[in-house]
Motif scaffolding. Structure first.
Motif, short mmCIF file in Angstrom:
data_model
loop_
_atom_site.label_atom_id
_atom_site.label_comp_id
_atom_site.label_asym_id
_atom_site.label_seq_id
_atom_site.Cartn_x
_atom_site.Cartn_y
_atom_site.Cartn_z
N VAL A 94 -1.63 -1.29 -2.44
CA VAL A 94 -1.42 -0.78 -1.08
C VAL A 94 -2.41 -1.47 -0.14
CG1 VAL A 94 -1.38 1.31 0.36
CG2 VAL A 94 -0.76 1.45 -2.09
N ALA A 95 -1.89 -2.09 0.91
CA ALA A 95 -2.74 -2.79 1.89
C ALA A 95 -2.73 -1.99 3.19
CB ALA A 95 -2.18 -4.19 2.15
N ILE A 96 -3.93 -1.65 3.69
CA ILE A 96 -4.01 -0.92 4.96
C ILE A 96 -4.88 -1.72 5.93
CG2 ILE A 96 -4.64 1.25 6.10
CD1 ILE A 96 -4.16 2.71 3.54
N ASP A 97 -4.29 -2.12 7.03
CA ASP A 97 -5.03 -2.89 8.04
C ASP A 97 -5.03 -2.14 9.36
OD1 ASP A 97 -5.74 -5.49 6.74
OD2 ASP A 97 -3.57 -5.55 6.39
N ILE B 183 -5.56 -7.79 5.08
CA ILE B 183 -5.17 -7.51 3.69
C ILE B 183 -3.68 -7.81 3.48
CG2 ILE B 183 -5.26 -5.83 1.78
CD1 ILE B 183 -8.00 -6.64 3.11
N GLY B 184 -2.84 -7.27 4.38
CA GLY B 184 -1.39 -7.50 4.23
C GLY B 184 -0.98 -8.92 4.56
N THR B 185 -1.78 -9.62 5.35
CA THR B 185 -1.38 -10.98 5.75
C THR B 185 -1.95 -12.06 4.83
OG1 THR B 185 -3.25 -10.94 7.28
CG2 THR B 185 -1.08 -10.49 8.23
N VAL B 186 -3.20 -11.91 4.41
CA VAL B 186 -3.88 -13.00 3.69
C VAL B 186 -4.36 -12.62 2.28
CG1 VAL B 186 -5.91 -14.53 3.75
CG2 VAL B 186 -4.66 -14.04 5.85
N VAL B 187 -5.04 -11.47 2.18
CA VAL B 187 -5.66 -11.14 0.89
C VAL B 187 -4.61 -10.76 -0.15
CG1 VAL B 187 -7.41 -9.71 -0.26
CG2 VAL B 187 -7.73 -10.36 2.14
N ASP C 230 2.64 -4.07 -2.45
CA ASP C 230 3.87 -3.28 -2.54
C ASP C 230 4.10 -2.47 -1.27
OD1 ASP C 230 4.48 -3.78 -5.43
OD2 ASP C 230 2.50 -2.87 -5.65
N VAL C 231 3.00 -2.03 -0.65
CA VAL C 231 3.10 -1.22 0.57
C VAL C 231 2.10 -1.79 1.57
CG1 VAL C 231 2.82 1.10 1.54
CG2 VAL C 231 3.62 0.83 -0.81
N LYS C 232 2.57 -2.04 2.80
CA LYS C 232 1.67 -2.55 3.84
C LYS C 232 1.72 -1.61 5.04
CE LYS C 232 2.38 -7.39 2.67
NZ LYS C 232 2.71 -8.73 3.19
N ILE C 233 0.55 -1.19 5.47
CA ILE C 233 0.48 -0.25 6.58
C ILE C 233 -0.47 -0.79 7.63
CG2 ILE C 233 -0.23 2.10 7.23
CD1 ILE C 233 0.55 2.60 4.09
N LYS D 159 -0.65 -7.54 12.70
CA LYS D 159 0.18 -6.75 11.80
C LYS D 159 1.05 -7.71 10.99
CE LYS D 159 4.28 -4.04 12.69
NZ LYS D 159 5.02 -4.69 11.68
N ALA D 160 1.10 -7.52 9.68
CA ALA D 160 2.00 -8.33 8.86
C ALA D 160 3.43 -7.98 9.27
CB ALA D 160 1.79 -8.01 7.38
#
Ligand code: DC
Length: 226
Positions: free
Chosen positions: A7-10, A132-136, A141-144, A194-195
């Protein structure tokens, strides 16, 4: 058994990332990684060594320091070469300098690699930061993407400082957040964006409990699709 997900939270400072990411990780018994703490650690060390203006020295610090994170009793503890610097990384001084250090490409490369290693070691992970959602973890599975009004974010940060006995006027906190937002979202390397496939949640008018519910719901839906 539901599948354990990544889970990625940015989102920007004060958007509620840390508080909700921690609670979600605790609820699901996932590993929680606060990547901002790593950028703060390098910044603190560069301040200690008086090399804030020296990009090469900051890169050396990122490369040579053994930075490790451990989540204990609701707090991300940060160790550098065996010393606990947890209390030293969340000060107005570090806040004032961290965006400049985070702009350095090579510093990011070193820290991103460590972050990816953390995620690959564990089944379930909640990682929070700016990229996190764009690069790392682009395959998370989940991007917020959490966001909130600048006024609300400044209020939250001021309250956090107050709780630690640090008194900073609200308008100073707001100015710092505005500056950090600007540097973080306009830098060349991995800016805060935002991704495309992230779900955006405005937290200005919702409680932490509601944020957590929304995130848990998104995770549940993703698990059902797996
Ligand atoms: O989440 P935080 O406020 O503790 O983050 C501190 C700073 O670190 C933030 O202003 C930008 C930087 N940061 C980053 O560039 N990339 C990340 N993944 C996390 C934080």
């Amino acid at each position: 058994m539901p599948k354990r997900l990544i889970v990625a939270i940015d989102g920007p400072a004060g958007s509620g990332k840390s508080t909700s990411a921690k609670l979600v990780a605790q609820k699901l018994n996932y590993l929680y990684i606060d990547t901002g703490a790593m950028y703060r650690a390098v910044t603190y060390l560069a301040m200690e060594k008086n090399v804030l203006q020296n990009t090469d020295a900051a890169i050396e610090i990122a490369k040579d320091s053994d930075i490790s994170l451990k989540f204990i009793d609701g707090i991300t503890h940060v160790w550098v070469d065996g010393n606990d610097i947890t209390d030293k990384i969340r000060t107005p001084e570090v806040n004032g300098n961290v965006s400049e250090i985070s702009k350095i490409k090579e510093v990011r490369e070193v820290l991103v690699k460590k972050q990816q290693e953390y995620a690959s070691r564990n089944g379930g992970v909640v990682m929070e930061g700016r990229d996190i959602g764009t690069v790392v973890l682009p395959n998370a599975d989940v991007k917020i993407f959490l966001n909130a009004s600048i006024e609300e974010r400044a209020k939250r940060r001021t309250k956090e400082f107050e709780e630690k006995g640090i008194h900073v006027p609200l308008n100073e906190v707001e100015i710092n957040i505005r500056q950090r937002d600007k540097i973080d979202s306009t830098r060349d390397v991995s800016p805060l964006v935002k991704a495309l496939d992230a779900v955006e949640v405005d937290t200005s008018k919702i409680t932490i409990e509601q944020q957590v519910e929304i995130i848990l719901d998104l995770i549940k839906k993703a698990q059902e699709k797996k």
